[in-house]
Structure formats: structure tokens, C-alpha cells
Design an enzyme around this catalytic site. Sequence first.
Site, PDB file in Angstrom:
ATOM      1  N   ASP A 172     -70.186  66.158  57.337  1.00  0.00           N
ATOM      2  CA  ASP A 172     -71.604  66.118  58.005  1.00  0.00           C
ATOM      3  C   ASP A 172     -72.150  64.589  58.160  1.00  0.00           C
ATOM      4  OD1 ASP A 172     -71.613  68.787  58.528  1.00  0.00           O
ATOM      5  OD2 ASP A 172     -72.755  69.213  56.635  1.00  0.00           O
ATOM      6  N   LYS A 203     -72.538  76.564  51.709  1.00  0.00           N
ATOM      7  CA  LYS A 203     -72.436  75.272  51.545  1.00  0.00           C
ATOM      8  C   LYS A 203     -72.456  74.642  50.168  1.00  0.00           C
ATOM      9  CE  LYS A 203     -72.920  73.294  55.979  1.00  0.00           C
ATOM     10  NZ  LYS A 203     -73.392  71.861  56.971  1.00  0.00           N
TER      11      LYS A 203
END
Length: 291
Positions: free
Chosen positions: A101, A65
Site C-alpha cells: 500500500d 490485513k
Amino acid sequence: MKKACVIGYPVSHSLSPKLHGFWLKKYGIEGEYSAQEIRPEALADFIKNMAVNGFCGANLTIPHKETVMKLLDELDDTAKAIGAVNLIVVKDGKLSGTNTDAYGFAENIKPHITGKNKAVVLGAGGAARAVIYALNMLGFAEIIITNRTKERAEELLLSYQRMLVSSGNNSLDSCLRGNDNIEVADWQVRGEILKNADLLVNTTSLGMAGKEPLDIDLSELPKTALVTDIVYNPLITPLLAQAQARGNPTVDGLGMLLHQAVPAFAAWFAKELNGRKPEVTQELRDYILAK
Ligand code: ATR
């Protein structure tokens, strides 16, 4: 046929293929969503060739990520603020990175929030960064972060400040409203800081299957406060069970995973969706939870 994937190492645990597979079928889209196990040293090559290999986009999971950020053509403000990318969209051969997210976390708790004065966040890892961004977006007046390693919580706060200064971006600024509403507290006083809180979020890995449970005294927490965990295996973590036993409303972490996938699917398959929006339904939850 359009192709998307989740890139991770390891990746076999990922529920994303099942999740996106559900929507592909539901909306009658001829597409494919695969799991790509890519070692860290092979990531740059994979990303470079995504467009020529016919991918319209990808999700990123552990450990990519953060490292993927420097491999993309552009990053949006959300990805920069959170310091991680979980979604790539390929358009005209260019790769754009964002992070969904925070959106997923916010959408999951939104219908259950009982007040926005004070939120307490346990943990200061990657997940905490997205949660804090989301709490700012949602307009929480006061956010207290506590972490076993206090320096990490302080570093998280500092990096938000640095990012605000360097971006000079108005929309981002209005989103994050400065940092005077965020404080760091010692891990030892995690029970005491629950006084008057409207929301308690666990972003640590404690309570996950195979790990020790989170040790926290909830007696100072108002009974109306919402308690949520980003851990979803098990669905009812010891923290959520402890909160439920004293009457607090709770939200499990699976919803965050489901909601963070909505903007991804919507971006990759916009044309095929033809105005429809992928939905998080009970049917989807049941499907994901079925073995
Ligand atoms: P992620 O990116 O998924 O958030 P991470 O960066 O490994 O994962 O962070 C895990 C979080 O769980 C951290 O806040 C970590 O605290 P430290 O920064 O002190 O390591 C927290 N954590 C893990 N094990 C813990 C334990 N036994 N007690 C307290 N906190 C713990």
C-alpha cells in the site's frame, strides 16, 4: 494454471479481480484471480491450505490485513512497520507477507510532488500507517498527523517508535529516519497546520460516497501544494473539488489501488512475465472505471 485471489469479508466490492484479470489477459498468461469471501473465523484454515490448494499468492482486504500476520511463515520489514499485510506470496510451500500500500501511494503521487518539506496527513487509521511509511520513504522533512481522535494519532506514532527499537534493522531505520520529523496536531487546528505545506493527504473515510464530506478550510494551504485523497469513490471527492477550485494540483486515489497491485502481479507471475513489468496505464484506468 496458477491461481491467486483476494481474501476479504465482504469482498464483492473489490476491484482486484478486474484489475489482475486485465493484466492476465494483456500479458497472455493462463492464470486465475478470484475473490474469496472468507469469514474471520475461517481465515486460519484458508491460509493454512493455500499452498496445497494451488494458490501462488493472495491479496488481503478488510477485515484480514492485520489478523493474517500471525498466520504466515515470514513477514518483511515493510509489513512489520505498517502493521498490516496486503500481499502473500507462496514460494516452496512457504507463505511470505508484505505490504504494497505504501508503494502504491508513493508511486501514485511521485510524478506530481511539488516539494518535500512538509506533509499534512488527515486520519490515523490503517491507511494512514501506510501513507506515513510512504512519506518517510519519499523523504518528507516534516510530517504532521491530525486525527479526530488524537490518541489514535499518538498511538500510531508510538508504534513506529516501538517498531524501530525492536527491529534494530538498518535498512528500515534508514527508511524511517527516526520519528523526530513526525508530529501530532489537534483536529481542531487542521486548517491552520496547512501553512507552508507541500502536500495534503486525506486518509479518513470522509468524502466517500454515502459519508459526509471532509470539513476543512484550505485558505492557509499554498496554491502549489499537492492535494490527494485515498478515497476513490467518488473519484473527485469534495476535498479534491475544493482544492481544484482554488487552483491546487490534485491526484485521485484510484492510482494507489492500481499501483499497489503491480508488485503483487510481478511476484506471482514473474516467470510468465519473462522480464515484462505490469503497467499502470490510462487504458487500465478506463477499464477499471467502466461499469
Ligand atoms: P482505515 O483503516 O481504512 O484507515 P479506519 O481505521 O476506520 O479505516 O479509519 C478511518 C479514519 O477516518 C480514522 O482516522 C477516523 O477518525 P477516528 O480515529 O477519530 O475514528 C476518520 N473518521 C471517520 N469518520 C470521521 C468523522 N466523522 N470525522 C473525522 N474523522 C473521521
